[in-house]
Design an enzyme around this catalytic site. Structure first.
Site, PDB file in Angstrom:
ATOM      1  N   HIS A 129      -6.657  -0.022  17.729  1.00 26.39           N
ATOM      2  CA  HIS A 129      -6.452   0.687  16.316  1.00 26.39           C
ATOM      3  C   HIS A 129      -6.842   2.169  16.517  1.00 26.39           C
ATOM      4  O   HIS A 129      -7.814   2.456  17.132  1.00 26.39           O
ATOM      5  CB  HIS A 129      -7.063   0.076  15.257  1.00 26.39           C
ATOM      6  CG  HIS A 129      -6.408   0.421  14.041  1.00 26.39           C
ATOM      7  ND1 HIS A 129      -6.371   1.743  13.463  1.00 26.39           N
ATOM      8  CD2 HIS A 129      -5.524  -0.307  13.316  1.00 26.39           C
ATOM      9  CE1 HIS A 129      -5.716   1.560  12.014  1.00 26.39           C
ATOM     10  NE2 HIS A 129      -5.223   0.379  12.070  1.00 26.39           N
ATOM     11  N   GLY A 130      -6.355   2.974  15.842  1.00 27.21           N
ATOM     12  CA  GLY A 130      -6.427   4.460  15.753  1.00 27.21           C
ATOM     13  C   GLY A 130      -7.786   4.588  15.040  1.00 27.21           C
ATOM     14  O   GLY A 130      -8.058   3.452  13.985  1.00 27.21           O
TER      15      GLY A 130
ATOM     16  N   TYR B 276       0.708  -1.424  -0.260  1.00 23.17           N
ATOM     17  CA  TYR B 276       0.055   0.064  -0.012  1.00 23.17           C
ATOM     18  C   TYR B 276       0.922   1.401  -0.019  1.00 23.17           C
ATOM     19  O   TYR B 276       0.345   2.374  -0.490  1.00 23.17           O
ATOM     20  CB  TYR B 276      -0.974   0.286   1.177  1.00 23.17           C
ATOM     21  CG  TYR B 276      -2.086  -0.644   0.941  1.00 23.17           C
ATOM     22  CD1 TYR B 276      -3.190  -0.074   0.211  1.00 23.17           C
ATOM     23  CD2 TYR B 276      -2.278  -2.137   1.186  1.00 23.17           C
ATOM     24  CE1 TYR B 276      -4.461  -0.722   0.048  1.00 23.17           C
ATOM     25  CE2 TYR B 276      -3.326  -2.738   0.886  1.00 23.17           C
ATOM     26  CZ  TYR B 276      -4.361  -2.064   0.232  1.00 23.17           C
ATOM     27  OH  TYR B 276      -5.700  -2.812   0.011  1.00 23.17           O
TER      28      TYR B 276
ATOM     29  N   ASP C 147      24.244   7.664 -28.646  1.00 23.04           N
ATOM     30  CA  ASP C 147      24.106   6.760 -27.428  1.00 23.04           C
ATOM     31  C   ASP C 147      25.462   5.472 -27.904  1.00 23.04           C
ATOM     32  O   ASP C 147      25.133   4.297 -28.246  1.00 23.04           O
ATOM     33  CB  ASP C 147      22.890   5.972 -27.563  1.00 23.04           C
ATOM     34  CG  ASP C 147      22.908   4.933 -26.326  1.00 23.04           C
ATOM     35  OD1 ASP C 147      23.828   4.903 -25.498  1.00 23.04           O
ATOM     36  OD2 ASP C 147      22.215   3.991 -26.260  1.00 23.04           O
TER      37      ASP C 147
HETATM   38  C1  SPV Z   1      19.026   2.601 -22.606  1.00 24.28           C
HETATM   39  O1  SPV Z   1      18.024   3.121 -22.230  1.00 24.28           O
HETATM   40  O2  SPV Z   1      19.976   3.593 -22.960  1.00 24.28           O
HETATM   41  C2  SPV Z   1      19.116   1.447 -22.797  1.00 24.28           C
HETATM   42  C3  SPV Z   1      18.009   0.545 -23.320  1.00 24.28           C
HETATM   43  O3  SPV Z   1      20.345   0.794 -22.698  1.00 24.28           O
HETATM   44  S1  SPV Z   1      18.001   0.243 -24.745  1.00 24.28           S
HETATM   45  O4  SPV Z   1      17.927   1.796 -25.477  1.00 24.28           O
HETATM   46  O5  SPV Z   1      16.729  -0.406 -25.099  1.00 24.28           O
HETATM   47  O6  SPV Z   1      19.137  -0.130 -25.145  1.00 24.28           O
HETATM   48 MG    MG Z   2      21.854   2.217 -22.816  1.00 23.49          MG
END
Ligand code: SPV
Ligand code: MG
Length: 433
Positions: A90-91, A44, A205
């Site tokens: 209990h409260g 919860y 990336d």
């Molecule tokens: C990220 O979020 O950078 C990941 C997951 O590594 S993915 O983009 O699916 O590789």
């Molecule tokens: Mg990644």
């Protein structure tokens, strides 16, 4: 013989309201405290700051408490049947809302065992939920935050993680709550994604954003949140460098790092086989895991091994062999990644993995197989689900549309409805005024 009085409580932050209830209990007999376990609370509420053992130690030393027992469920009935107290106290704050159901069950059970329920006036102006709210504005410590992920895995059927790449997205993960079936539903923590952190910095990336820079984003999140963070460590880099990364993350209170079993120039996994990507050898990646585990200072930090076999077009059997090897090398969890839309390969992997290993935590990232619900993952035996990129993917188009509208109209009036009001932004961050 004196009567037994049962009082259920969380007792995370001790306050006069709880002492009043215990004192009231001593007027009716010997007080037995049913201390809610993390698992019971997690049904919860947010996990308490203190662990069960720590809370138990505090409560055992309160004047008037004779005995402390674990209450494993939010429902009092199982313990009432087990300990058969003469009185349950209990409260009177449980008359309405989500607790009403448990009040009715408690009354029914006490009647069955020939006892009585006594409700005491709740001490107004103070309760643990409000105290937790105010504690959040004070913050947390690296140790408490770091431990939180393991505690969540042990106490929740599934841990729900949201991508975050900034203070603001961290606040969304920290504070967004919806009410579903009388329960509060919220995110349990954050994913520092290499994709979104790099993208928000205007970089691809490909591990081009150094940990020093990634730490800036992490620090922004750490400063305004209390929930645990899982760090996307890409390939982990060179084995010798990975040991330093582990220490840096631990020192900052990050709970886990996930590293993927690839080598060379890393590209985002969702490209699949459309770009050249090379998987590490089992031996090479196992050595990296071992080196990270050796570098680790705390017991609680987790190194999770991410398997790229399915991304690279290999079989579930190939992925399973790697999973077993990485666990042997010391991995604290397995992330199985896939870019298939159906999710069938993930189901096959988890089913086969769970037949071999019932305990090691499994992480999934359903970016492509996004029709599968948390409930289905939970049934399958998955422990953590990561929504890996949704904050960035939703904000970018929204921002771009507003920028276009301003250009098209030569003013911002037409974009106003797509924006939060000035008043709202001024009041968004506590302490602005
Ligand atoms: C990220 O979020 O950078 C990941 C997951 O590594 S993915 O983009 O699916 O590789
Ligand atoms: Mg990644």
């Amino acid at each position: 013989m004196s009567k037994t009085v049962y009082i259920g409580m969380t007792a995370d932050i001790m306050h006069p309201g709880l002492i009043n209830i215990i004192e009231e209990g001593t007027k009716h007999g010997e007080v037995m405290v049913g201390l809610l376990t993390d698992k019971a609370i997690a049904e919860y509420k947010r996990l308490p700051y203190l662990s069960f053992e720590q809370r138990k130690m505090v409560v055992e030393n309160i004047k008037g408490v004779t005995k402390v027992v674990a209450q494993e469920e939010w429902d009092y009935a199982p313990n009432l049947l087990k300990y058969k107290p003469d009185v349950m106290l209990h409260g009177d704050d449980w008359v309405k809302g989500a607790q009403e159901k448990y009040r009715n069950l408690a009354y029914k059970t006490m009647k069955e065992i020939g006892g009585e329920v006594i409700e005491v006036a709740y001490t107004t102006g103070i309760n643990s939920t409000d105290l937790v709210e105010s504690t959040k504005t004070i913050g947390t410590t690296p140790q408490v935050r770091l431990k939180a992920l393991r505690r969540l895995i042990n106490s929740k059927p599934i841990v729900r993680i949201l991508e975050s790449h900034s203070g603001l997205t961290g606040l969304i993960a920290e504070t967004t709550v919806v009410e579903k079936g009388g329960k509060r539903v919220e995110f349990d923590g954050m994913w520092s994604s290499s994709l979104t952190d790099s993208t928000s910095k205007g970089k691809p990336d490909i591990e081009a954003v150094h940990i020093t820079s990634r730490l800036h984003s992490l620090t922004d999140m750490l400063e305004c949140t209390t929930k645990p963070i899982i760090y996307d460590g890409d390939t982990g880099g060179k084995i010798e460098h990975f040991a330093f990364t582990v220490r840096t993350l631990e020192r900052n209170g990050i709970s886990a790092v996930i590293i993927e079993d690839k080598v060379g120039l890393k590209k985002n996994s969702l490209f699949g086989t459309s770009v050249p990507q090379t998987q590490d050898t089992i031996e090479g990646f196992s050595d990296k895991i071992k080196s990270g585990k050796r570098a680790q200072i705390t017991e609680d930090f987790m190194i999770i091994a991410r398997i790229e076999s399915l991304i690279l077009g290999k079989t579930v059997t190939h992925a399973l062999e790697r999973a077993m090897a990485y666990i042997k090398a010391g991995a604290d969890g397995i992330m199985i990644h896939s870019k298939e839309k159906s999710g069938e390969d993930i189901f096959e992997f988890v089913n086969k993995f769970r037949a071999l290993d019932t305990t090691t935590p499994i992480v999934v990232v359903p970016s492509t197989y996004n029709h599968i619900t948390e409930e289905e993952f939970e049934k399958l035996g998955v422990n953590i689900v990561i929504y890996a990129n949704h904050m960035l993917r939703s904000s970018y188009p929204a921002m771009q549309n507003v920028a276009k509208s301003i250009l098209e109209n030569g003013r911002s009036l037409e974009a106003a409805d797509a924006c939060m009001s000035i008043k709202e932004i001024l009041e968004l961050i506590p302490g602005t005024k």
